[in-house]
Design a protein around this motif. Structure first.
Motif, PDB file in Angstrom:
ATOM      1  N   SER A   1       0.799  -1.226   0.000  1.00  0.00           N
ATOM      2  CA  SER A   1       0.000   0.000   0.000  1.00  0.00           C
ATOM      3  C   SER A   1       0.830   1.273   0.000  1.00  0.00           C
ATOM      4  N   GLU A   2       2.164   1.133  -0.014  1.00  0.00           N
ATOM      5  CA  GLU A   2       2.991   2.328  -0.129  1.00  0.00           C
ATOM      6  C   GLU A   2       4.415   1.928  -0.490  1.00  0.00           C
ATOM      7  N   TYR A   3       4.979   2.576  -1.484  1.00  0.00           N
ATOM      8  CA  TYR A   3       6.373   2.410  -1.908  1.00  0.00           C
ATOM      9  C   TYR A   3       6.653   3.523  -2.901  1.00  0.00           C
ATOM     10  N   GLY A   4       7.889   3.774  -3.216  1.00  0.00           N
ATOM     11  CA  GLY A   4       8.142   4.824  -4.191  1.00  0.00           C
ATOM     12  C   GLY A   4       9.616   5.128  -4.381  1.00  0.00           C
ATOM     13  N   MET A   5       9.870   6.001  -5.339  1.00  0.00           N
ATOM     14  CA  MET A   5      11.200   6.522  -5.653  1.00  0.00           C
ATOM     15  C   MET A   5      11.063   8.023  -5.892  1.00  0.00           C
ATOM     16  N   GLN A   6      12.148   8.744  -5.731  1.00  0.00           N
ATOM     17  CA  GLN A   6      12.129  10.176  -6.012  1.00  0.00           C
ATOM     18  C   GLN A   6      12.688  10.481  -7.398  1.00  0.00           C
ATOM     19  N   SER A   7      12.297  11.654  -7.926  1.00  0.00           N
ATOM     20  CA  SER A   7      12.933  12.212  -9.123  1.00  0.00           C
ATOM     21  C   SER A   7      12.792  13.726  -9.098  1.00  0.00           C
ATOM     22  N   PHE A   8      13.573  14.374  -9.931  1.00  0.00           N
ATOM     23  CA  PHE A   8      13.358  15.793 -10.193  1.00  0.00           C
ATOM     24  C   PHE A   8      12.156  15.940 -11.121  1.00  0.00           C
ATOM     25  N   PRO A   9      11.533  17.119 -11.154  1.00  0.00           N
ATOM     26  CA  PRO A   9      10.507  17.391 -12.166  1.00  0.00           C
ATOM     27  C   PRO A   9      11.167  17.817 -13.471  1.00  0.00           C
ATOM     28  N   GLU A  10      10.363  18.040 -14.484  1.00  0.00           N
ATOM     29  CA  GLU A  10      10.879  18.519 -15.755  1.00  0.00           C
ATOM     30  C   GLU A  10      11.538  19.893 -15.596  1.00  0.00           C
ATOM     31  N   MET A  11      12.466  20.200 -16.487  1.00  0.00           N
ATOM     32  CA  MET A  11      13.194  21.467 -16.400  1.00  0.00           C
ATOM     33  C   MET A  11      12.251  22.664 -16.430  1.00  0.00           C
ATOM     34  N   ALA A  12      11.135  22.563 -17.127  1.00  0.00           N
ATOM     35  CA  ALA A  12      10.186  23.685 -17.170  1.00  0.00           C
ATOM     36  C   ALA A  12       9.684  24.024 -15.782  1.00  0.00           C
ATOM     37  N   CYS A  13       9.458  23.020 -14.961  1.00  0.00           N
ATOM     38  CA  CYS A  13       9.021  23.254 -13.586  1.00  0.00           C
ATOM     39  C   CYS A  13      10.163  23.847 -12.763  1.00  0.00           C
ATOM     40  N   ILE A  14      11.358  23.316 -12.931  1.00  0.00           N
ATOM     41  CA  ILE A  14      12.520  23.834 -12.195  1.00  0.00           C
ATOM     42  C   ILE A  14      12.768  25.299 -12.554  1.00  0.00           C
ATOM     43  N   ASN A  15      12.646  25.621 -13.840  1.00  0.00           N
ATOM     44  CA  ASN A  15      12.891  27.003 -14.286  1.00  0.00           C
ATOM     45  C   ASN A  15      11.852  27.986 -13.743  1.00  0.00           C
ATOM     46  N   SER A  16      10.736  27.470 -13.250  1.00  0.00           N
ATOM     47  CA  SER A  16       9.709  28.355 -12.698  1.00  0.00           C
ATOM     48  C   SER A  16      10.092  28.896 -11.322  1.00  0.00           C
ATOM     49  N   PHE A  17      11.056  28.248 -10.652  1.00  0.00           N
ATOM     50  CA  PHE A  17      11.451  28.732  -9.323  1.00  0.00           C
ATOM     51  C   PHE A  17      12.956  28.966  -9.196  1.00  0.00           C
ATOM     52  N   ALA A  18      13.726  28.660 -10.258  1.00  0.00           N
ATOM     53  CA  ALA A  18      15.175  28.748 -10.140  1.00  0.00           C
ATOM     54  C   ALA A  18      15.787  29.511 -11.310  1.00  0.00           C
ATOM     55  N   GLU A  19      16.816  30.304 -11.021  1.00  0.00           N
ATOM     56  CA  GLU A  19      17.654  30.897 -12.050  1.00  0.00           C
ATOM     57  C   GLU A  19      18.719  29.868 -12.453  1.00  0.00           C
ATOM     58  N   SER A  20      19.378  30.113 -13.573  1.00  0.00           N
ATOM     59  CA  SER A  20      20.395  29.174 -14.039  1.00  0.00           C
ATOM     60  C   SER A  20      21.502  28.984 -13.011  1.00  0.00           C
ATOM     61  N   SER A  21      21.781  30.026 -12.220  1.00  0.00           N
ATOM     62  CA  SER A  21      22.835  29.938 -11.203  1.00  0.00           C
ATOM     63  C   SER A  21      22.433  29.051 -10.028  1.00  0.00           C
ATOM     64  N   ASP A  22      21.142  28.715  -9.941  1.00  0.00           N
ATOM     65  CA  ASP A  22      20.631  27.905  -8.825  1.00  0.00           C
ATOM     66  C   ASP A  22      20.527  26.423  -9.156  1.00  0.00           C
ATOM     67  N   THR A  23      20.909  26.034 -10.378  1.00  0.00           N
ATOM     68  CA  THR A  23      20.514  24.709 -10.856  1.00  0.00           C
ATOM     69  C   THR A  23      21.597  23.646 -10.768  1.00  0.00           C
ATOM     70  N   GLY A  24      22.499  23.735  -9.814  1.00  0.00           N
ATOM     71  CA  GLY A  24      23.367  22.596  -9.531  1.00  0.00           C
ATOM     72  C   GLY A  24      22.603  21.532  -8.776  1.00  0.00           C
ATOM     73  N   ILE A  25      23.028  20.291  -8.920  1.00  0.00           N
ATOM     74  CA  ILE A  25      22.328  19.188  -8.255  1.00  0.00           C
ATOM     75  C   ILE A  25      22.222  19.438  -6.752  1.00  0.00           C
ATOM     76  N   TYR A  26      23.332  19.924  -6.183  1.00  0.00           N
ATOM     77  CA  TYR A  26      23.353  20.175  -4.736  1.00  0.00           C
ATOM     78  C   TYR A  26      23.455  21.676  -4.434  1.00  0.00           C
ATOM     79  N   ALA A  27      22.955  22.506  -5.339  1.00  0.00           N
ATOM     80  CA  ALA A  27      22.934  23.949  -5.095  1.00  0.00           C
ATOM     81  C   ALA A  27      22.031  24.253  -3.895  1.00  0.00           C
ATOM     82  N   PRO A  28      22.299  25.349  -3.182  1.00  0.00           N
ATOM     83  CA  PRO A  28      21.508  25.657  -1.972  1.00  0.00           C
ATOM     84  C   PRO A  28      20.002  25.675  -2.209  1.00  0.00           C
ATOM     85  N   LEU A  29      19.550  26.263  -3.317  1.00  0.00           N
ATOM     86  CA  LEU A  29      18.113  26.303  -3.564  1.00  0.00           C
ATOM     87  C   LEU A  29      17.564  24.899  -3.780  1.00  0.00           C
TER      88      LEU A  29
END
Length: 364
Positions: A61-89
């Motif tokens: 009744s419960e299991y899962g894996m994580q992923s990032f969303p599509e880049m379009a979603c990421i670009n809605s809250f992040a500038e290019s300078s924020d887009t490292g895998i382990y960037a602070p944002l």
């Protein structure tokens, strides 16, 4: 005050009260013998995806894996300078902390762990994002496959989760903007009422058919063994009756002879009802991390505003069209054999029609 168990017994003694999820019969802790189980042994305990098929609970009744969303979603809250895998944002958006493993360890570290288990190391942030979505699709579809072929020992599979409450990387198959990740298409196909699944081991391919409908089905199974240039090495077909609600091992194929000379093999199984393909599944003998895939020329051609034809000159795995243009598709996250053309219908579209971006595993 009347508590739920006594209220159920008083007003409807024909049904049982189940106090919590997960739990086993008699309101006891999960034991994989009855009731339901939350199976996080894969995500939180670093087990491979095939673990989903070992000692499966009656209802997972419960299991899962994580992923990032599509880049379009990421670009809605992040500038290019924020887009490292382990960037602070990105770390701020990653809400699962796993400090019991080691200080500072979190869900992004775990995504990287599973990506490295199955796929070649991503080259940069965009590649990591796309590979995380492919890994997500692969993990969930494997879980559903193993749960369903284990009927009647397992009679239910419920993954976590469908959607997000803010733009983030998470277990969701639909991102905050409503875009379907490749995993949402993958689970849709894995949950088809009648489905075919291919399970490959060192020398064998095992083809299962699973039904979740209440009547028997007369079906045709067609399978073809290809090398990566789409040459057919062997093929067969058979007719069979799939019983209502059953899981059946339909065919076992020994490919030892082919494997002596060639490892780049793919087996495609199709279930047909009369002449219509109702389910399709591919099996590989090499893991993705061991595959040598050529970078393909992917082509998306608009037949009209409601249909695309997509094709590739090389074998292309996990091909998916972006939903950043506001479109929703009849199918996505597919494999393409060389020079194979597949027709994808546009089920939903924004007002601005445009050819979508296309991605695949081979781009790496």
């Amino acid at each position: 005050m009347i508590y739920f168990p006594s209220a159920v017994k008083k007003y409807d003694n024909q049904i049982s009260y189940w106090s919590s999820s997960p739990s086993s019969y008699g309101d006891t802790i999960p034991d994989r013998k009855s009731g339901d189980e939350h199976d996080w042994s894969v995500w939180f305990s670093f087990k491979p995806f095939k673990k989903y098929g070992i000692n499966t609970a009656p209802f997972v009744s419960e299991y899962g894996m994580q992923s990032f969303p599509e880049m379009a979603c990421i670009n809605s809250f992040a500038e290019s300078s924020d887009t490292g895998i382990y960037a602070p944002l990105m770390m701020h958006r990653q809400r699962i902390q796993m400090n019991w493993i080691k200080p500072g360890y979190n869900g992004t570290n775990n995504m990287e762990y599973y990506i490295n288990m199955y796929f070649k190391k991503p080259k940069g942030f965009n590649d990591f994002v796309n590979t995380s979505m492919i890994m997500h699709a692969y993990g969930l579809s494997n879980a559903i496959m193993y749960h369903r072929i284990n009927k009647p020992n397992c009679m239910g599979s419920l993954f976590w989760q469908i959607d997000d409450c803010w733009p983030t990387m998470s277990w969701s198959t639909v991102d905050y903007q409503g875009q379907w990740k490749p995993s949402h298409y993958a689970v849709k196909k894995a949950f088809q009422p009648i489905a075919v699944f291919v399970v490959c081991d060192s020398l064998m391919a095992r083809i299962y058919a699973v039904s979740d409908i209440k009547k028997d089905s007369s079906l045709n199974l067609n399978w073809k063994l290809y090398n990566f240039d789409a040459s057919i090495l062997r093929q067969d077909s058979l007719k069979f009756i799939l019983k209502a609600g059953a899981s059946v091992l339909v065919s076992e194929i020994n490919i030892q002879a082919e494997l002596k000379n060639l490892r780049n093999l793919i087996l495609r199984a199709q279930l047909k009802n009369n002449t219509s393909i109702i389910s399709e599944s591919d099996g590989l003998w090499l893991t993705f991390i061991d595959l040598t895939l050529e970078v393909p020329k992917l082509k998306v051609t608009a037949i009209n505003k409601k249909k695309y034809s997509i094709s590739s000159d090389k074998l292309a795995l996990f091909v998916f069209l972006s939903e950043a243009n506001g479109q929703r598709y009849s199918d996505n996250c597919i494999n393409l054999l060389p020079n194979e053309h597949k027709i994808i219908e546009v089920l939903h579209s924004s007002n601005n029609f445009e050819i979508p971006q296309i991605h695949c595993l081979n781009e790496r």
